[in-house]
Design a protein around this motif. Structure first.
Motif, PDB file in Angstrom:
ATOM      1  N   ILE A   1       3.914  18.245 -23.523  1.00 14.69           N
ATOM      2  CA  ILE A   1       2.467  18.412 -23.394  1.00 14.69           C
ATOM      3  C   ILE A   1       2.114  19.001 -22.027  1.00 14.69           C
ATOM      4  O   ILE A   1       1.240  19.861 -21.920  1.00 14.69           O
ATOM      5  CB  ILE A   1       1.731  17.079 -23.639  1.00 14.69           C
ATOM      6  N   ARG A   2       2.805  18.563 -20.971  1.00 18.21           N
ATOM      7  CA  ARG A   2       2.530  19.082 -19.629  1.00 18.21           C
ATOM      8  C   ARG A   2       2.727  20.596 -19.587  1.00 18.21           C
ATOM      9  O   ARG A   2       1.974  21.309 -18.940  1.00 18.21           O
ATOM     10  CB  ARG A   2       3.439  18.415 -18.599  1.00 18.21           C
TER      11      ARG A   2
ATOM     12  N   GLN B   1      -6.090  11.032 -17.769  1.00 18.85           N
ATOM     13  CA  GLN B   1      -5.368  12.182 -18.303  1.00 18.85           C
ATOM     14  C   GLN B   1      -4.332  11.719 -19.327  1.00 18.85           C
ATOM     15  O   GLN B   1      -3.734  10.648 -19.175  1.00 18.85           O
ATOM     16  CB  GLN B   1      -4.673  12.963 -17.199  1.00 18.85           C
ATOM     17  N   LEU B   2      -4.142  12.533 -20.323  1.00 17.43           N
ATOM     18  CA  LEU B   2      -3.192  12.226 -21.391  1.00 17.43           C
ATOM     19  C   LEU B   2      -1.791  11.975 -20.825  1.00 17.43           C
ATOM     20  O   LEU B   2      -1.142  11.001 -21.189  1.00 17.43           O
ATOM     21  CB  LEU B   2      -3.168  13.377 -22.412  1.00 17.43           C
TER      22      LEU B   2
ATOM     23  N   ASP C   1     -11.083  14.103 -24.196  1.00 16.31           N
ATOM     24  CA  ASP C   1     -11.237  15.447 -24.761  1.00 16.31           C
ATOM     25  C   ASP C   1     -10.353  15.714 -25.974  1.00 16.31           C
ATOM     26  O   ASP C   1     -10.367  16.809 -26.515  1.00 16.31           O
ATOM     27  CB  ASP C   1     -10.947  16.501 -23.685  1.00 16.31           C
ATOM     28  N   ILE C   2      -9.581  14.717 -26.370  1.00 12.58           N
ATOM     29  CA  ILE C   2      -8.722  14.909 -27.537  1.00 12.58           C
ATOM     30  C   ILE C   2      -9.578  14.790 -28.791  1.00 12.58           C
ATOM     31  O   ILE C   2     -10.329  13.836 -28.963  1.00 12.58           O
ATOM     32  CB  ILE C   2      -7.571  13.887 -27.558  1.00 12.58           C
TER      33      ILE C   2
ATOM     34  N   TRP D   1      -3.781  21.742 -32.951  1.00 16.04           N
ATOM     35  CA  TRP D   1      -3.131  22.672 -32.022  1.00 16.04           C
ATOM     36  C   TRP D   1      -1.760  22.139 -31.617  1.00 16.04           C
ATOM     37  O   TRP D   1      -0.774  22.867 -31.636  1.00 16.04           O
ATOM     38  CB  TRP D   1      -4.029  22.879 -30.804  1.00 16.04           C
TER      39      TRP D   1
ATOM     40  N   ASN E   1      -3.629  19.322 -18.117  1.00 16.32           N
ATOM     41  CA  ASN E   1      -4.764  18.551 -17.591  1.00 16.32           C
ATOM     42  C   ASN E   1      -5.633  17.927 -18.671  1.00 16.32           C
ATOM     43  O   ASN E   1      -6.768  17.540 -18.402  1.00 16.32           O
ATOM     44  CB  ASN E   1      -5.613  19.437 -16.680  1.00 16.32           C
ATOM     45  N   LYS E   2      -5.118  17.815 -19.867  1.00 14.10           N
ATOM     46  CA  LYS E   2      -5.916  17.278 -20.977  1.00 14.10           C
ATOM     47  C   LYS E   2      -6.253  15.815 -20.722  1.00 14.10           C
ATOM     48  O   LYS E   2      -5.391  15.021 -20.379  1.00 14.10           O
ATOM     49  CB  LYS E   2      -5.126  17.410 -22.283  1.00 14.10           C
ATOM     50  N   GLU E   3      -7.518  15.482 -20.868  1.00 14.42           N
ATOM     51  CA  GLU E   3      -7.954  14.098 -20.705  1.00 14.42           C
ATOM     52  C   GLU E   3      -8.076  13.452 -22.076  1.00 14.42           C
ATOM     53  O   GLU E   3      -8.370  14.117 -23.073  1.00 14.42           O
ATOM     54  CB  GLU E   3      -9.279  14.036 -19.955  1.00 14.42           C
TER      55      GLU E   3
ATOM     56  N   SER F   1      -0.450  21.842 -22.107  1.00  8.30           N
ATOM     57  CA  SER F   1      -1.839  21.486 -21.777  1.00  8.30           C
ATOM     58  C   SER F   1      -1.824  20.393 -20.703  1.00  8.30           C
ATOM     59  O   SER F   1      -2.088  19.227 -20.977  1.00  8.30           O
ATOM     60  CB  SER F   1      -2.538  20.989 -23.043  1.00  8.30           C
TER      61      SER F   1
ATOM     62  N   PHE G   1      -7.567  19.671 -31.082  1.00  8.92           N
ATOM     63  CA  PHE G   1      -6.405  19.519 -30.202  1.00  8.92           C
ATOM     64  C   PHE G   1      -5.204  18.982 -30.980  1.00  8.92           C
ATOM     65  O   PHE G   1      -4.073  19.441 -30.792  1.00  8.92           O
ATOM     66  CB  PHE G   1      -6.723  18.589 -29.026  1.00  8.92           C
TER      67      PHE G   1
END
Length: 170
Positions: A43-44, A14-15, A54-55, A62, A49-51, A47, A59
């Motif tokens: 970021i928390r 996770q990021l 997936d970036i 955004w 739960n961003k992994e 977003s 993103f």
């Protein structure tokens, strides 16, 4: 902390967790730790739960728009943006991402801020005013007014002025 994470964990990192890993690796730089912590909180909230896998460009754009439109100081926005670039670069350097996404990021584009300056007449009005206070409240007001004077004439930040010893430093 280190970046020697097994591949199966690395693939789904996770990021936010990765930002905290970088934060721990910069523990000897307190200012950077605070900046990474601020970025992680930002970021928390947006977003959580961003992994890393997936970036993508969408993103990144955004996040840029979120930073620009949020109610943070320009300086904080630029710091978070630069720390985010650093996060993406580190993710690539340690094989958490297949591409160096930091290369997709330019400068944070923001509008110019117009500044208003106080003139000497208004400075006099401000510093000659004493509100109808008594006791400790009056003492606090006078101290804050004196600190504002020091800041105005020296350019020192309020936090730096707070650290001064008025008996020995001034």
């Amino acid at each position: 902390a280190n970046f020697n994470t097994p591949p199966f964990i690395r693939k789904n990192m996770q990021l936010i967790r990765f930002i905290h890993t970088i934060q721990e690796n910069n523990a000897h730089k307190p200012a950077k730790v605070g900046q990474f912590n601020g970025l992680a909180k930002f970021i928390r909230n947006k977003s959580p739960n961003k992994e890393l896998k997936d970036i993508d460009y969408t993103f990144i754009k955004w996040l840029e728009n979120e930073l620009i439109s949020t109610n943070l100081s320009q300086n904080t926005k630029f710091i978070y943006w630069n720390r985010f670039k650093e996060v993406l670069s580190e993710a690539y350097n340690y094989d958490y991402t297949a591409k160096d996404l930091s290369k997709l990021i330019g400068s944070l584009s923001m509008e110019e801020i117009s500044k208003t300056y106080i003139d000497s007449q208004n400075v006099s009005i401000l510093f000659d005013y004493t509100p109808p206070l008594e006791g400790k409240m009056l003492e606090k007001f006078i101290l804050l007014r004196d600190m504002a004077k020091i800041s105005l004439y020296t350019g020192m930040r309020f936090g730096d002025i707070q650290k001064l010893n008025f008996d020995t430093d001034i």
